[in-house]
Design an enzyme around this catalytic site. Structure first.
Site, PDB file in Angstrom:
ATOM      1  N   PRO A  24     -13.763  15.020  -2.141  1.00 33.69           N
ATOM      2  CA  PRO A  24     -13.180  14.023  -1.665  1.00 33.69           C
ATOM      3  C   PRO A  24     -13.606  15.167  -0.533  1.00 33.69           C
ATOM      4  CG  PRO A  24     -11.827  15.208  -2.891  1.00 33.69           C
ATOM      5  CD  PRO A  24     -12.681  15.360  -3.502  1.00 33.69           C
ATOM      6  N   GLU A  25     -13.581  13.898   1.370  1.00 26.94           N
ATOM      7  CA  GLU A  25     -14.202  14.130   2.156  1.00 26.94           C
ATOM      8  C   GLU A  25     -12.797  14.502   3.257  1.00 26.94           C
ATOM      9  OE1 GLU A  25     -17.808  13.796   3.050  1.00 26.94           O
ATOM     10  OE2 GLU A  25     -18.383  13.697   1.354  1.00 26.94           O
TER      11      GLU A  25
END
Ligand SMILES: [Zn+2]
Length: 289
Positions: A2-3
């Site tokens: 996840p960013e």
């Protein structure tokens, strides 16, 4: 992994369900995450009311009434499920969409007063949780070296210019480095550089002023659009409302090896190379400077 946009989507979802709730009980089934869960973990958060859920870069912070916060990093496969005990329905706060989550990967459950359980599920266990004093968060080893939030005013032309003039690194590596700008990862850096028409291998001290300004602008634009679309649902990722993000449908280069370039009038195609062992996608025609 996840960013920023995906973590922000999780934050917003979580915030809706847990703000104002008290932590009644904590069940720890497996304390061996990336870092071992501390022995005081439960004691520090038990019976505390959750005041808010915030985010710094790719970290979530569940803030508590006793001026402590639970710092959460989702690692590669960390997901937070919300289970409503009244009707036994489950919602996923994560961007990785997978409704068939396996119970054996549920490592920590927070039982809240409103009959809601927060379930931390992590197949690969690269994620972690720590309890920190809110006043001391900025000195924490995971937080203290982080560069500015890309969506904040601190990430601007003069800031970026001041950092790049001293560096001979390529722009892809530079933007991936959390100490210069925090929260970006492989997907968004690929997409941002495409939208700026900048070659990922370009040395940062050779970027023109126009290119530097473009990077700032397109970074903000790309992240905002992705948050608006619920993040990118690659493999099995989604938000707390149980919905898939749809930003992956907007990918211009990421994971599009040998496909046609999506830029208007460009006849190029997407090439894949490895920079620092990370897959890098770019158009050889329109990202040639
Ligand atoms: Zn192109």
């Amino acid at each position: 992994m996840p960013e920023l946009p995906e973590v922000e989507v999780v934050r917003r979802s979580l915030s809706k369900f847990v703000s104002g709730q008290k932590i009644n009980k904590v069940s720890i089934f497996n304390d061996k995450l990336r870092f071992k869960i501390s022995q005081n973990f439960e004691k520090n958060i038990l019976k505390q009311k959750i005041t808010s859920v915030s985010r710094r870069a790719k970290f979530l912070l569940i803030n508590l009434q006793n001026n402590k916060a639970i710092l959460i990093h989702l690692g590669m496969t960390g997901k937070i499920f919300i289970r409503n005990k009244k009707d036994n329905s489950t919602l996923i706060t994560s961007f990785y969409y997978n409704k068939k989550f396996k119970k054996k990967h549920n490592h920590i459950i927070f039982h809240l007063k409103n009959s809601v359980d927060l379930i931390y599920n992590d197949v690969r266990r690269f994620g972690f949780m720590k309890v920190l004093e809110i006043d001391k968060i900025k000195f924490n080893q995971h937080i203290s070296k982080l560069g500015p939030e890309p969506l904040s005013k601190n990430f601007n032309f003069s800031y970026l210019k001041s950092k790049i003039i001293k560096s001979k690194r390529n722009v892809k590596n530079f933007l991936m480095d959390q100490k210069y700008v925090s929260g970006l990862g492989n997907i968004y850096v690929n997409e941002i550089l495409f939208s700026c028409s900048i070659n990922p291998l370009k040395q940062v001290n050779k970027l023109s002023n126009e290119q530097v300004a473009k990077i700032v602008l397109k970074t903000k634009k790309t992240l905002n659009l992705s948050i608006q679309l619920g993040g990118s649902s690659i493999k099995d990722f989604n938000g707390t409302s149980g919905q898939n993000g749809t930003y992956q449908q907007k990918f211009m280069v990421y994971d599009r090896i040998n496909k046609f370039c999506r830029k208007k009038k460009c006849i190029g195609s997407v090439k894949k190379v490895y920079i620092n062992k990370r897959s890098t996608f770019f158009c050889t025609k329109c990202q040639n400077n």
